[in-house]
Design a protein around this motif. Sequence first.
Motif, short mmCIF file in Angstrom:
data_model
loop_
_atom_site.label_atom_id
_atom_site.label_comp_id
_atom_site.label_asym_id
_atom_site.label_seq_id
_atom_site.Cartn_x
_atom_site.Cartn_y
_atom_site.Cartn_z
N LEU A 278 56.20 26.58 11.55
CA LEU A 278 56.76 27.92 11.77
C LEU A 278 57.50 28.43 10.52
O LEU A 278 58.64 28.87 10.59
N VAL A 279 56.83 28.41 9.39
CA VAL A 279 57.48 28.70 8.11
C VAL A 279 58.00 30.13 7.99
O VAL A 279 59.00 30.36 7.32
N LYS A 280 57.36 31.10 8.64
CA LYS A 280 57.80 32.50 8.53
C LYS A 280 58.71 32.91 9.69
O LYS A 280 59.28 34.00 9.69
N CYS A 281 58.84 32.06 10.68
CA CYS A 281 59.54 32.40 11.92
C CYS A 281 60.99 32.82 11.66
O CYS A 281 61.75 32.12 11.00
N ARG A 282 61.35 33.99 12.21
CA ARG A 282 62.72 34.50 12.11
C ARG A 282 63.46 34.35 13.44
O ARG A 282 64.67 34.27 13.46
N LYS A 283 62.71 34.34 14.55
CA LYS A 283 63.32 34.19 15.87
C LYS A 283 62.51 33.16 16.66
O LYS A 283 61.32 33.35 16.88
N LEU A 284 63.19 32.10 17.08
CA LEU A 284 62.54 31.02 17.82
C LEU A 284 63.27 30.82 19.14
O LEU A 284 64.49 30.66 19.17
N SER A 285 62.51 30.87 20.23
CA SER A 285 63.09 30.62 21.54
C SER A 285 62.52 29.35 22.16
O SER A 285 61.31 29.22 22.31
N LEU A 286 63.41 28.45 22.49
CA LEU A 286 63.07 27.22 23.20
C LEU A 286 63.91 27.13 24.47
O LEU A 286 64.17 26.06 24.98
N SER A 287 64.34 28.29 24.97
CA SER A 287 65.23 28.28 26.14
C SER A 287 64.49 27.87 27.41
O SER A 287 63.26 27.94 27.48
N THR A 288 65.27 27.46 28.39
CA THR A 288 64.77 27.07 29.70
C THR A 288 63.72 25.97 29.60
O THR A 288 62.58 26.11 29.99
N ASN A 289 64.15 24.86 28.99
CA ASN A 289 63.36 23.64 28.93
C ASN A 289 64.28 22.49 29.32
O ASN A 289 65.25 22.72 30.04
N MET A 290 64.02 21.29 28.83
CA MET A 290 64.88 20.13 29.13
C MET A 290 65.27 19.42 27.83
O MET A 290 65.37 18.19 27.79
N ILE A 291 65.46 20.18 26.77
CA ILE A 291 65.76 19.63 25.45
C ILE A 291 67.18 19.07 25.43
O ILE A 291 68.11 19.71 25.87
N GLU A 292 67.30 17.84 24.89
CA GLU A 292 68.61 17.19 24.82
C GLU A 292 69.22 17.22 23.43
O GLU A 292 70.43 17.18 23.29
N LYS A 293 68.36 17.26 22.38
CA LYS A 293 68.84 17.19 21.00
C LYS A 293 68.15 18.24 20.15
O LYS A 293 66.96 18.49 20.31
N ILE A 294 68.90 18.81 19.21
CA ILE A 294 68.34 19.77 18.27
C ILE A 294 67.80 18.99 17.07
O ILE A 294 68.56 18.31 16.38
N THR A 295 66.49 19.08 16.84
CA THR A 295 65.87 18.41 15.68
C THR A 295 64.68 19.24 15.20
O THR A 295 64.24 20.16 15.89
N GLY A 296 64.18 18.88 14.02
CA GLY A 296 62.93 19.47 13.52
C GLY A 296 63.06 20.85 12.92
O GLY A 296 62.05 21.53 12.72
N LEU A 297 64.28 21.29 12.59
CA LEU A 297 64.46 22.66 12.08
C LEU A 297 64.55 22.74 10.56
O LEU A 297 64.62 23.83 10.00
N ASN A 298 64.53 21.60 9.87
CA ASN A 298 64.82 21.58 8.43
C ASN A 298 63.93 22.45 7.56
O ASN A 298 64.34 22.88 6.49
N THR A 299 62.70 22.74 7.99
CA THR A 299 61.80 23.54 7.14
C THR A 299 61.79 25.02 7.52
O THR A 299 61.08 25.80 6.90
N LEU A 300 62.55 25.40 8.54
CA LEU A 300 62.53 26.79 9.01
C LEU A 300 63.51 27.64 8.21
O LEU A 300 64.55 28.07 8.70
N LYS A 301 63.15 27.91 6.96
CA LYS A 301 64.06 28.55 6.01
C LYS A 301 64.23 30.05 6.24
O LYS A 301 65.04 30.68 5.57
N ASN A 302 63.47 30.65 7.17
CA ASN A 302 63.61 32.07 7.47
C ASN A 302 64.26 32.34 8.82
O ASN A 302 64.39 33.49 9.22
N LEU A 303 64.64 31.27 9.52
CA LEU A 303 65.14 31.42 10.89
C LEU A 303 66.48 32.14 10.92
O LEU A 303 67.44 31.73 10.28
N LYS A 304 66.53 33.24 11.68
CA LYS A 304 67.77 34.02 11.82
C LYS A 304 68.33 33.90 13.24
O LYS A 304 69.54 33.94 13.43
N VAL A 305 67.44 33.79 14.25
CA VAL A 305 67.87 33.75 15.65
C VAL A 305 67.25 32.52 16.31
O VAL A 305 66.03 32.34 16.27
N LEU A 306 68.09 31.69 16.92
CA LEU A 306 67.63 30.50 17.62
C LEU A 306 68.16 30.55 19.04
O LEU A 306 69.36 30.61 19.27
#
Length: 187
Positions: A48-76
């Motif tokens: 998701l190299v160009k992604c500015r807004k990423l939604s992972l809401s309403t799941n069962m995620i316990e830990k935040i990981t895997g975001l290191n390459t998302l250099k354009n992310l403004k909204v999470l």
Amino acid sequence: MAKPTTIKDAIKKWEEKHPGEDISKALEVGFQFQWPPIEKMDNSLSVLVKCRKLSLSTNMIEKITGLNTLKNLKVLSLGRNCIKSFSGLEGVAETLEELWISYNLIEKTKGVGVLKKVKVLYIGNNLVKEWGEFMRFQELSSLEDLLFVGNPLSENLDETVFKTEAIRRLPNLKKLDGEPVVREEAE
């Protein structure tokens, strides 16, 4: 019981719903309400190299990981998950402007200070119960809009008392719990 949806599965579903679109060029990506729910974020998010807004809401995620390459992310958006801490946000610390993390299991706010550009933090309905944890929001020099309602700290105090104290402790705040912050002008 069904196996949890992986990030790779979610990407595949997204691509099926958006034929002819390249997910690596998408500015907004939504993996919310996956069934079965996503339990783990991982490095598959790196596409998701160009992604500015990423939604992972309403799941069962316990830990935040895997975001290191998302250099354009403004909204999470990570609301309605099982997240307990802010660790894992370091990779987006320089770009992230809005973090929506309400309805999780956050009690301690250690690590929130890495988010130097965050203007909006929605952390309502979590488990923050101490002023010491609230005070870490002072590290967020850009913070203007804080949603904190539903945390034990605000729920166990009179609303006016909480708001007065919160505004005093966060002098840059422009909005608290959806209401504009009104400060008394100094004489």
